[in-house]
Scaffold this motif. Structure first.
Motif, short mmCIF file in Angstrom:
data_model
loop_
_atom_site.label_atom_id
_atom_site.label_comp_id
_atom_site.label_asym_id
_atom_site.label_seq_id
_atom_site.Cartn_x
_atom_site.Cartn_y
_atom_site.Cartn_z
N LEU A 3 0.84 -1.19 0.00
CA LEU A 3 0.00 0.00 0.00
C LEU A 3 0.88 1.25 0.00
O LEU A 3 1.83 1.35 0.78
CB LEU A 3 -0.90 0.00 1.23
N HIS A 4 0.56 2.16 -0.90
CA HIS A 4 1.27 3.45 -0.99
C HIS A 4 0.25 4.55 -0.79
O HIS A 4 -0.85 4.48 -1.33
CB HIS A 4 1.92 3.64 -2.37
N ASN A 5 0.63 5.58 -0.06
CA ASN A 5 -0.20 6.76 0.07
C ASN A 5 0.53 7.90 -0.63
O ASN A 5 1.65 8.25 -0.24
CB ASN A 5 -0.44 7.11 1.54
N PHE A 6 -0.07 8.43 -1.68
CA PHE A 6 0.55 9.53 -2.43
C PHE A 6 -0.16 10.82 -2.07
O PHE A 6 -1.37 10.95 -2.30
CB PHE A 6 0.46 9.28 -3.94
N GLU A 7 0.57 11.77 -1.50
CA GLU A 7 -0.01 13.05 -1.12
C GLU A 7 0.10 14.02 -2.30
O GLU A 7 1.19 14.41 -2.69
CB GLU A 7 0.68 13.61 0.12
N LEU A 8 -1.04 14.40 -2.80
CA LEU A 8 -1.13 15.29 -3.97
C LEU A 8 -1.07 16.74 -3.50
O LEU A 8 -1.87 17.16 -2.66
CB LEU A 8 -2.45 15.00 -4.70
N THR A 9 -0.12 17.49 -4.03
CA THR A 9 0.06 18.88 -3.62
C THR A 9 -0.40 19.88 -4.68
O THR A 9 -0.19 21.07 -4.55
CB THR A 9 1.53 19.16 -3.28
N ARG A 10 -1.00 19.35 -5.74
CA ARG A 10 -1.54 20.21 -6.80
C ARG A 10 -2.89 19.63 -7.21
O ARG A 10 -3.38 18.70 -6.58
CB ARG A 10 -0.59 20.30 -7.98
N GLU A 11 -3.48 20.14 -8.27
CA GLU A 11 -4.83 19.70 -8.66
C GLU A 11 -4.87 18.23 -9.09
O GLU A 11 -5.81 17.51 -8.75
CB GLU A 11 -5.34 20.59 -9.80
N PHE A 12 -3.87 17.78 -9.85
CA PHE A 12 -3.85 16.40 -10.33
C PHE A 12 -2.43 15.98 -10.70
O PHE A 12 -1.53 16.81 -10.78
CB PHE A 12 -4.78 16.22 -11.54
N ILE A 13 -2.26 14.67 -10.92
CA ILE A 13 -1.05 14.10 -11.49
C ILE A 13 -1.51 13.07 -12.51
O ILE A 13 -2.52 12.40 -12.30
CB ILE A 13 -0.12 13.47 -10.43
N THR A 14 -0.81 12.97 -13.63
CA THR A 14 -1.22 11.99 -14.63
C THR A 14 -0.85 10.58 -14.16
O THR A 14 0.11 10.39 -13.41
CB THR A 14 -0.59 12.27 -16.01
N LEU A 15 -1.62 9.61 -14.61
CA LEU A 15 -1.43 8.23 -14.20
C LEU A 15 -0.02 7.73 -14.51
O LEU A 15 0.64 7.14 -13.66
CB LEU A 15 -2.49 7.34 -14.87
N ASP A 16 0.46 7.98 -15.72
CA ASP A 16 1.80 7.50 -16.08
C ASP A 16 2.88 8.16 -15.21
O ASP A 16 3.82 7.51 -14.79
CB ASP A 16 2.07 7.69 -17.57
N SER A 17 2.72 9.43 -14.91
CA SER A 17 3.68 10.13 -14.05
C SER A 17 3.66 9.57 -12.63
O SER A 17 4.71 9.43 -11.99
CB SER A 17 3.38 11.63 -14.00
N LEU A 18 2.48 9.23 -12.13
CA LEU A 18 2.36 8.66 -10.80
C LEU A 18 3.09 7.32 -10.70
O LEU A 18 3.85 7.08 -9.75
CB LEU A 18 0.88 8.48 -10.44
N LEU A 19 2.89 6.46 -11.69
CA LEU A 19 3.55 5.16 -11.70
C LEU A 19 5.07 5.30 -11.76
O LEU A 19 5.81 4.57 -11.10
CB LEU A 19 3.05 4.31 -12.86
N LYS A 20 5.54 6.26 -12.54
CA LYS A 20 6.98 6.49 -12.66
C LYS A 20 7.54 7.09 -11.36
O LYS A 20 8.57 6.65 -10.86
CB LYS A 20 7.25 7.43 -13.83
N LEU A 21 6.85 8.06 -10.80
CA LEU A 21 7.31 8.75 -9.60
C LEU A 21 7.44 7.79 -8.41
O LEU A 21 8.39 7.88 -7.62
CB LEU A 21 6.35 9.88 -9.24
N LEU A 22 6.53 6.83 -8.30
CA LEU A 22 6.58 5.87 -7.20
C LEU A 22 7.44 4.65 -7.53
O LEU A 22 7.46 3.69 -6.77
CB LEU A 22 5.16 5.42 -6.83
N THR A 23 8.12 4.70 -8.65
CA THR A 23 9.00 3.64 -9.16
C THR A 23 8.31 2.28 -9.32
O THR A 23 8.94 1.24 -9.24
CB THR A 23 10.30 3.48 -8.33
#
Length: 73
Positions: A3-23
């Motif tokens: 389980l990962h909790n991603f804290e969003l600090t802006r309006e949105f993040i794209t799905l592909d960017s999220l997967l890359k950012l969390l490795t």
């Protein structure tokens, strides 16, 4: 399942960017391929849009990983 909790600090993040950012995906290209191949679920449904805008409250599942998008500061 991890389980990962991603804290969003802006309006949105794209799905592909999220997967890359969390490795979960080693690169943006691999992330897009994972989505295109139907390996990613968003809110319980298979998602095929690589650049879907992920917002607070969304839940992503892929390869035994679960990501919950929450509000950040």
């Amino acid at each position: 399942m991890s389980l990962h909790n991603f804290e969003l600090t802006r309006e949105f993040i794209t799905l592909d960017s999220l997967l890359k950012l969390l490795t979960i995906a080693p690169s943006g290209g691999i992330a897009k391929m994972m989505v295109a191949c139907g390996e990613v679920e968003v809110n319980g449904e298979v998602e095929l849009r690589k650049t879907r805008k992920m917002r607070v409250g969304d839940v992503v599942r892929v390869h035994g990983e679960e990501i919950r998008v929450s509000a950040g500061s």
